[in-house]
Design a protein around this motif. Sequence first.
Motif, PDB file in Angstrom:
ATOM      1  N   GLU A   8      21.236  29.815 -14.956  1.00  0.00           N
ATOM      2  CA  GLU A   8      21.062  30.014 -14.219  1.00  0.00           C
ATOM      3  C   GLU A   8      20.758  29.126 -13.276  1.00  0.00           C
ATOM      4  OE1 GLU A   8      18.326  33.590 -14.235  1.00  0.00           O
ATOM      5  OE2 GLU A   8      19.873  34.775 -15.249  1.00  0.00           O
ATOM      6  N   ASN A   9      20.281  27.995 -13.971  1.00  0.00           N
ATOM      7  CA  ASN A   9      19.758  26.703 -12.964  1.00  0.00           C
ATOM      8  C   ASN A   9      21.181  26.351 -12.637  1.00  0.00           C
ATOM      9  OD1 ASN A   9      17.062  26.676 -14.227  1.00  0.00           O
ATOM     10  ND2 ASN A   9      17.193  24.850 -15.592  1.00  0.00           N
ATOM     11  N   MET A  10      22.623  26.455 -12.706  1.00  0.00           N
ATOM     12  CA  MET A  10      23.168  25.563 -12.129  1.00  0.00           C
ATOM     13  C   MET A  10      22.819  26.868 -10.695  1.00  0.00           C
ATOM     14  SD  MET A  10      26.776  25.537 -13.591  1.00  0.00           S
ATOM     15  CE  MET A  10      26.725  24.054 -14.674  1.00  0.00           C
ATOM     16  N   LEU A  11      23.623  28.095 -11.199  1.00  0.00           N
ATOM     17  CA  LEU A  11      23.399  28.657  -9.887  1.00  0.00           C
ATOM     18  C   LEU A  11      22.728  29.157  -8.797  1.00  0.00           C
ATOM     19  CD1 LEU A  11      25.266  32.166 -12.402  1.00  0.00           C
ATOM     20  CD2 LEU A  11      26.368  30.619 -11.331  1.00  0.00           C
ATOM     21  N   SER A  12      21.600  28.996  -9.623  1.00  0.00           N
ATOM     22  CA  SER A  12      20.182  28.634  -7.992  1.00  0.00           C
ATOM     23  C   SER A  12      20.008  27.048  -7.455  1.00  0.00           C
ATOM     24  CB  SER A  12      19.203  28.991  -9.092  1.00  0.00           C
ATOM     25  OG  SER A  12      18.950  30.123 -10.036  1.00  0.00           O
ATOM     26  N   GLU A  13      20.904  26.368  -7.509  1.00  0.00           N
ATOM     27  CA  GLU A  13      20.721  24.907  -7.409  1.00  0.00           C
ATOM     28  C   GLU A  13      21.052  24.750  -5.902  1.00  0.00           C
ATOM     29  OE1 GLU A  13      19.857  20.972  -7.315  1.00  0.00           O
ATOM     30  OE2 GLU A  13      19.502  22.157  -8.393  1.00  0.00           O
ATOM     31  N   PRO A  14      20.501  24.865  -4.511  1.00  0.00           N
ATOM     32  CA  PRO A  14      20.829  24.767  -2.974  1.00  0.00           C
ATOM     33  C   PRO A  14      21.955  23.030  -3.301  1.00  0.00           C
ATOM     34  CG  PRO A  14      19.038  23.807  -3.132  1.00  0.00           C
ATOM     35  CD  PRO A  14      19.161  24.682  -4.999  1.00  0.00           C
ATOM     36  N   SER A  15      22.542  23.081  -1.975  1.00  0.00           N
ATOM     37  CA  SER A  15      23.229  21.982  -1.766  1.00  0.00           C
ATOM     38  C   SER A  15      22.536  20.959  -0.915  1.00  0.00           C
ATOM     39  CB  SER A  15      23.986  22.394  -0.862  1.00  0.00           C
ATOM     40  OG  SER A  15      24.453  23.245   0.208  1.00  0.00           O
ATOM     41  N   ASP A  16      22.055  19.981  -0.101  1.00  0.00           N
ATOM     42  CA  ASP A  16      21.798  19.528   1.076  1.00  0.00           C
ATOM     43  C   ASP A  16      21.726  20.412   2.120  1.00  0.00           C
ATOM     44  OD1 ASP A  16      21.099  17.043  -1.074  1.00  0.00           O
ATOM     45  OD2 ASP A  16      22.645  15.817  -0.576  1.00  0.00           O
ATOM     46  N   ALA A  17      22.487  20.712   2.252  1.00  0.00           N
ATOM     47  CA  ALA A  17      23.144  21.639   3.347  1.00  0.00           C
ATOM     48  C   ALA A  17      21.981  22.999   3.162  1.00  0.00           C
ATOM     49  CB  ALA A  17      24.128  21.458   3.606  1.00  0.00           C
ATOM     50  N   THR A  18      21.671  22.941   2.325  1.00  0.00           N
ATOM     51  CA  THR A  18      21.053  24.474   2.144  1.00  0.00           C
ATOM     52  C   THR A  18      19.451  24.116   2.920  1.00  0.00           C
ATOM     53  OG1 THR A  18      22.991  25.562   1.129  1.00  0.00           O
ATOM     54  CG2 THR A  18      20.202  26.384   1.017  1.00  0.00           C
ATOM     55  N   ARG A  19      19.222  22.848   1.313  1.00  0.00           N
ATOM     56  CA  ARG A  19      18.040  22.337   1.493  1.00  0.00           C
ATOM     57  C   ARG A  19      17.192  22.180   3.261  1.00  0.00           C
ATOM     58  NH1 ARG A  19      16.203  20.834  -3.471  1.00  0.00           N
ATOM     59  NH2 ARG A  19      17.379  20.749  -5.161  1.00  0.00           N
ATOM     60  N   ARG A  20      18.755  21.681   4.143  1.00  0.00           N
ATOM     61  CA  ARG A  20      18.050  20.886   5.485  1.00  0.00           C
ATOM     62  C   ARG A  20      18.228  22.594   6.077  1.00  0.00           C
ATOM     63  NH1 ARG A  20      22.084  18.524   5.889  1.00  0.00           N
ATOM     64  NH2 ARG A  20      22.992  19.690   6.865  1.00  0.00           N
ATOM     65  N   VAL A  21      18.382  23.429   6.004  1.00  0.00           N
ATOM     66  CA  VAL A  21      18.682  24.558   7.117  1.00  0.00           C
ATOM     67  C   VAL A  21      17.951  25.472   6.125  1.00  0.00           C
ATOM     68  CG1 VAL A  21      20.702  26.810   7.327  1.00  0.00           C
ATOM     69  CG2 VAL A  21      21.447  24.783   6.679  1.00  0.00           C
ATOM     70  N   LEU A  22      17.280  25.777   5.349  1.00  0.00           N
ATOM     71  CA  LEU A  22      15.740  26.311   5.093  1.00  0.00           C
ATOM     72  C   LEU A  22      14.939  25.758   6.179  1.00  0.00           C
ATOM     73  CD1 LEU A  22      17.052  28.212   2.614  1.00  0.00           C
ATOM     74  CD2 LEU A  22      17.862  28.497   4.273  1.00  0.00           C
ATOM     75  N   SER A  23      14.909  24.316   5.562  1.00  0.00           N
ATOM     76  CA  SER A  23      13.577  23.703   6.030  1.00  0.00           C
ATOM     77  C   SER A  23      13.341  23.799   7.748  1.00  0.00           C
ATOM     78  CB  SER A  23      13.804  22.652   5.460  1.00  0.00           C
ATOM     79  OG  SER A  23      14.627  21.144   6.143  1.00  0.00           O
ATOM     80  N   GLN A  24      14.472  24.299   7.861  1.00  0.00           N
ATOM     81  CA  GLN A  24      14.119  24.321   9.866  1.00  0.00           C
ATOM     82  C   GLN A  24      14.610  25.505   9.906  1.00  0.00           C
ATOM     83  OE1 GLN A  24      17.996  22.399  10.708  1.00  0.00           O
ATOM     84  NE2 GLN A  24      16.953  19.926  10.403  1.00  0.00           N
ATOM     85  N   THR A  25      14.556  26.343   9.139  1.00  0.00           N
ATOM     86  CA  THR A  25      14.302  27.863   9.090  1.00  0.00           C
ATOM     87  C   THR A  25      12.486  28.670   9.810  1.00  0.00           C
ATOM     88  OG1 THR A  25      16.028  28.807   8.630  1.00  0.00           O
ATOM     89  CG2 THR A  25      14.789  30.493   8.666  1.00  0.00           C
ATOM     90  N   PRO A  26      12.133  28.832  10.440  1.00  0.00           N
ATOM     91  CA  PRO A  26      10.293  28.884  10.525  1.00  0.00           C
ATOM     92  C   PRO A  26      10.629  30.578   9.279  1.00  0.00           C
ATOM     93  CG  PRO A  26      11.294  30.116  12.743  1.00  0.00           C
ATOM     94  CD  PRO A  26      12.665  29.418  11.830  1.00  0.00           C
ATOM     95  N   GLY A  27       9.399  30.349   8.822  1.00  0.00           N
ATOM     96  CA  GLY A  27       8.957  31.588   8.125  1.00  0.00           C
ATOM     97  C   GLY A  27       9.552  32.015   6.821  1.00  0.00           C
ATOM     98  N   ASP A  28       7.982  33.091   6.146  1.00  0.00           N
ATOM     99  CA  ASP A  28       8.740  32.805   4.411  1.00  0.00           C
ATOM    100  C   ASP A  28      10.438  33.558   4.054  1.00  0.00           C
ATOM    101  OD1 ASP A  28       6.537  31.706   3.616  1.00  0.00           O
ATOM    102  OD2 ASP A  28       5.720  33.634   4.010  1.00  0.00           O
ATOM    103  N   PHE A  29      10.557  34.109   3.491  1.00  0.00           N
ATOM    104  CA  PHE A  29      12.380  34.192   2.887  1.00  0.00           C
ATOM    105  C   PHE A  29      11.666  36.159   1.820  1.00  0.00           C
ATOM    106  CE2 PHE A  29      12.706  30.945   3.269  1.00  0.00           C
ATOM    107  CZ  PHE A  29      13.793  30.402   4.923  1.00  0.00           C
ATOM    108  N   MET A  30      12.519  37.056   1.650  1.00  0.00           N
ATOM    109  CA  MET A  30      12.201  37.918   1.511  1.00  0.00           C
ATOM    110  C   MET A  30      14.138  38.665   0.655  1.00  0.00           C
ATOM    111  SD  MET A  30      11.077  41.844   2.040  1.00  0.00           S
ATOM    112  CE  MET A  30       9.307  41.579   1.485  1.00  0.00           C
ATOM    113  N   VAL A  31      14.142  38.675  -0.432  1.00  0.00           N
ATOM    114  CA  VAL A  31      15.463  39.199  -0.998  1.00  0.00           C
ATOM    115  C   VAL A  31      15.310  40.238  -0.973  1.00  0.00           C
ATOM    116  CG1 VAL A  31      17.603  38.794  -2.802  1.00  0.00           C
ATOM    117  CG2 VAL A  31      16.141  36.579  -2.074  1.00  0.00           C
ATOM    118  N   LEU A  32      16.044  41.649  -0.880  1.00  0.00           N
ATOM    119  CA  LEU A  32      16.118  43.082  -1.250  1.00  0.00           C
ATOM    120  C   LEU A  32      17.449  43.410  -2.179  1.00  0.00           C
ATOM    121  CD1 LEU A  32      15.967  44.725   2.477  1.00  0.00           C
ATOM    122  CD2 LEU A  32      13.927  44.351   0.525  1.00  0.00           C
ATOM    123  N   GLY A  33      17.082  43.650  -2.908  1.00  0.00           N
ATOM    124  CA  GLY A  33      17.610  44.448  -4.272  1.00  0.00           C
ATOM    125  C   GLY A  33      18.151  43.189  -5.151  1.00  0.00           C
ATOM    126  N   ALA A  34      16.600  42.919  -4.934  1.00  0.00           N
ATOM    127  CA  ALA A  34      16.999  41.262  -5.767  1.00  0.00           C
ATOM    128  C   ALA A  34      17.269  40.998  -7.674  1.00  0.00           C
ATOM    129  CB  ALA A  34      15.451  41.082  -5.711  1.00  0.00           C
TER     130      ALA A  34
END
Length: 334
Positions: A8-34
Amino acid sequence: MKNESDLENMLSEPSDATRRVLSQTPGDFMVLGAAGKMGPTLCRLVKNAAPDRKVFAVSRFSDPAVKDRLEQSGITVISADLAERQSYTDLPQIPNIYYLVGMKFGSTGNESFTWAMNAYVPALVCEHFRSSRIVALSTGNVHPFTPVTFGGATEEATPDPKGEYAQSCLGRERIFEYFSRKHSIPVVNMRLGYANEPRYGIIVDLTQKILKDEPIDLAMGNVNLIWQGDANDIIAQAISIAEVPARVLNLTGPETVSIRFLATAIGKFLNREVAFTGSEQPTALLFNAARCFEYFGYPRCPLMKMVHRVVDWVASGKTIHNKPTKFQVRDGKF
C-alpha cells in the motif's frame, strides 16, 4: 514487498508531477467511496502529494480496519451512506472531489441497486458539491468492442455498453455531464480499463487459474492493463483537467495485451504448463489511452514488471481480494 503495508505504501507513492499539480490546486480534497479497492491508496497518495492539505475519506466503512489505517495516515474519515440524501447534510463543502462510488460485482440479479448506485448517487453528489471540481471514475465497459487490430476505442467512439452494469455506468457519465452543464461543475469522467495490483486484477485471475491447473478462457483474447499505482497517480492529477461540460478520458496501459501471451509468460514464471480453452475472437473490449498519455505521460510501471510483482505475490500465498474481474465476459453479465 514483504506485506500489505509495503504494497500500500508503493501504491500510494505520488510522482513528482502529481506533487506539483496538487500543490498548485487550491483547496482540500475529498474521496467519495474511499473504502473500495482503489480508495484507500488514492487517499494516501493525495495526502502524500499534498501533505499540507486536508484529505477527507467518505464511505460506509463496513471494514473498521480500513478506517483505522486511513486515520493513521492523517486522513479525516467520515462514515456516510452516499445513497441516502440525509447523509449529505453533514458533509463539508470541499473544492476537489474524487468520485469512486460504484457497483459491479453481483450486478446481475440486483439490477435496481446497480442503477441506484451508478446513476442515482451521482445526482446527489452533484447537487451537494455543485461548487466543486470532480474527477468521476467510470469504466471502459461503456465502449464498443473493436477489432483487435484497431488500437482500441478512443473517447470519440460511440458508446455501446453491454449489459445493465455497463449501461448504468454510461448513465453515471450522463448524470455527471447533465449536472456539469446545469451547475457549471468542472468534471472529468475517467474510463478506467483494468487496473492491476497483487491482490486484484486480470493478472491475479490468470495466476490463480494456472496454479490450480485450470484452463485459460480465450473468449476475450486481448486486454489493456495498468498498474494501480499509476492509475491512482493519473486520477489524482486529472483534477487539473476537469472542465465544463464534462469531458471523458480513457485510462489504461499503452499495450494491447494478448491473453495467450500473458498467460504463457505467467506460466514460465511459475514453471507451469498452461492450458487454454476456446479461441480468440476478432474483437475485444479495448481502449486507446493516447490522449491520457499526452496529458500525463506514460505509466511508470511497465507491463512485465507489473506481471512479476503480481505473480510473485500470488504464488507466495499472500492476501488477495478474491474478487475475479470476469474480464472474459462478453455479454456484460457480471
